[in-house]
Design an enzyme around this catalytic site. Structure first.
Site, PDB file in Angstrom:
ATOM      1  N   ASP A  70       0.565  -1.035  -0.411  1.00 44.64           N
ATOM      2  CA  ASP A  70      -0.285  -0.183   0.213  1.00 44.64           C
ATOM      3  C   ASP A  70       0.845   1.640   0.233  1.00 44.64           C
ATOM      4  O   ASP A  70       2.481   1.154   0.167  1.00 44.64           O
ATOM      5  CB  ASP A  70      -0.955  -0.126   1.136  1.00 44.64           C
ATOM      6  CG  ASP A  70      -0.561  -0.543   2.675  1.00 44.64           C
ATOM      7  OD1 ASP A  70       0.822  -0.531   2.259  1.00 44.64           O
ATOM      8  OD2 ASP A  70      -1.264  -0.409   3.274  1.00 44.64           O
ATOM      9  N   ASN A 139      -8.916  -1.918  12.437  1.00 38.76           N
ATOM     10  CA  ASN A 139     -11.401  -2.117  11.565  1.00 38.76           C
ATOM     11  C   ASN A 139     -10.968  -3.300  11.214  1.00 38.76           C
ATOM     12  O   ASN A 139     -11.859  -3.324   9.980  1.00 38.76           O
ATOM     13  CB  ASN A 139     -11.314  -0.738  11.126  1.00 38.76           C
ATOM     14  CG  ASN A 139     -10.077  -0.300   9.940  1.00 38.76           C
ATOM     15  OD1 ASN A 139      -9.582  -1.289   9.820  1.00 38.76           O
ATOM     16  ND2 ASN A 139     -10.605   0.326   9.133  1.00 38.76           N
ATOM     17  N   HIS A 141      -9.071  -3.985   8.461  1.00 38.22           N
ATOM     18  CA  HIS A 141      -8.723  -3.753   6.726  1.00 38.22           C
ATOM     19  C   HIS A 141      -7.269  -5.113   6.984  1.00 38.22           C
ATOM     20  O   HIS A 141      -6.707  -4.636   7.414  1.00 38.22           O
ATOM     21  CB  HIS A 141      -8.139  -2.375   6.784  1.00 38.22           C
ATOM     22  CG  HIS A 141      -6.892  -1.512   7.569  1.00 38.22           C
ATOM     23  ND1 HIS A 141      -7.047  -0.126   7.868  1.00 38.22           N
ATOM     24  CD2 HIS A 141      -6.058  -2.194   7.959  1.00 38.22           C
ATOM     25  CE1 HIS A 141      -5.649  -0.620   8.042  1.00 38.22           C
ATOM     26  NE2 HIS A 141      -5.204  -1.029   9.564  1.00 38.22           N
ATOM     27  N   GLU A 146      -9.915  -0.691   3.269  1.00 42.11           N
ATOM     28  CA  GLU A 146     -10.808  -0.430   4.741  1.00 42.11           C
ATOM     29  C   GLU A 146     -12.628  -1.247   4.491  1.00 42.11           C
ATOM     30  O   GLU A 146     -12.710  -1.560   3.765  1.00 42.11           O
ATOM     31  CB  GLU A 146     -11.286   1.032   4.727  1.00 42.11           C
ATOM     32  CG  GLU A 146     -10.099   2.155   4.797  1.00 42.11           C
ATOM     33  CD  GLU A 146      -9.016   1.444   5.688  1.00 42.11           C
ATOM     34  OE1 GLU A 146      -9.526   0.453   7.089  1.00 42.11           O
ATOM     35  OE2 GLU A 146      -8.368   2.833   6.127  1.00 42.11           O
TER      36      GLU A 146
HETATM   37  P1  PGA Z   1       0.641  -2.238  12.739  1.00 46.03           P
HETATM   38  O1  PGA Z   1      -1.421  -1.502  11.632  1.00 46.03           O
HETATM   39  O2  PGA Z   1       1.059  -3.736  12.628  1.00 46.03           O
HETATM   40  O3  PGA Z   1       0.924  -1.439  12.967  1.00 46.03           O
HETATM   41  O4  PGA Z   1      -0.274  -2.797  14.044  1.00 46.03           O
HETATM   42  C1  PGA Z   1      -1.508  -2.716  10.804  1.00 46.03           C
HETATM   43  C2  PGA Z   1      -2.219  -2.686   9.871  1.00 46.03           C
HETATM   44  O5  PGA Z   1      -3.205  -0.844  10.245  1.00 46.03           O
HETATM   45  O6  PGA Z   1      -2.299  -3.094   9.074  1.00 46.03           O
END
Ligand code: PGA
Length: 242
Positions: A70, A139, A141, A146
């Site tokens: 991404d 959330n 994702h 999303e």
């Molecule tokens: P994190 O992020 O590893 O920083 O918890 C995961 C994400 O938001 O995809």
């Protein structure tokens, strides 16, 4: 959860070692495999562990092809908050993977739809993903798919959700500074990975992890589609799973 193998580990440090073991195992005999390494805080220790193993040998990641997951829209690649910048610092440089071996998802051009198409074509040309190393969003994702995102969601430009803006604010100084738009590999790309390792750490991920693995398969929790995918291993520490 029938399709998903869950490995529960004691803590975040064990998670890194376990994930590195599994990555090396999956890549054994595939020195030119195509790998998608997520940024985000959770996989960082795994990449450090991989770099330490590569320094000791015989693990060698330098011939891997890497696919970017991404990127923010409108952020220069030399900005250290760009996700390609983060990928270079955390994975490509420590593991000696040259930039020429990276399939980029570029959010810094003018024709973003064309950039998405080029990305999908390039991923198809290299034969799809042998391995995706992913984190779980607060959330549900995956990448910046999303909610709601279903399994047929293509690579595209998305509006970041309030939950993603909040969780990325630490990297940008404040929620207001976080870019509002991003590009993400589609669920189509992520869902076709032959192997997937999802790393999840911390009690703040507990509820969303259970929804992803044991709840209804629904676009409202994009990670729930992992239940249908096959080849998925989830490594979660006790705080995230218990
Ligand atoms: P994190 O992020 O590893 O920083 O918890 C995961 C994400 O938001 O995809």
């Amino acid at each position: 959860m029938a399709n998903v193998e869950l490995i529960e580990v004691d803590d975040a440090a064990t998670l890194c070692r376990t994930a590195a073991d599994l990555v090396i195992d999956v890549l054994d005999g595939l020195p030119e495999a195509t790998v998608m390494p997520a940024t985000g805080s959770t996989p960082m220790g795994t990449y450090e562990e991989l770099a330490a193993r590569a320094a000791r040998g015989p693990f060698d990641a330098s011939r891997l092809r890497v696919v970017q997951l991404d990127e923010y829209v409108g952020v220069d690649e030399l900005d250290r908050r760009s996700l390609i910048g983060w990928l270079r610092r955390s994975f490509l440089r420590p593991l000696d993977v040259p930039d020429e071996q990276v399939v980029r998802l570029r959010g810094d051009g003018t024709d973003l739809a064309l950039a998405c198409r080029r990305y999908d074509e390039a991923v198809a040309e290299v034969g799809g993903l042998d391995l995706a190393i992913l984190g779980l969003g607060p959330n549900g994702h995956l990448g910046f798919n999303e909610p709601p995102s279903d399994a047929s969601s293509p690579t595209r430009v998305v509006e970041l959700s309030p939950a993603s803006i909040a969780s990325n604010a630490t990297y940008w100084g404040s929620p207001d500074a976080v870019p509002r738009r991003a590009m993400t590999a589609g669920m189509t790309v992520i869902g076709a990975a032959r192997r997937t390792i999802l790393v999840v750490s911390g009690s703040h991920k507990h509820d969303v992890l259970h929804r992803a693995l044991e709840g209804e398969v629904t676009p409202e929790v994009p990670a729930s589609f992992l239940q249908r995918q096959g080849g998925v291993v989830v490594i979660a520490d006790r705080a995230a799973w218990r």
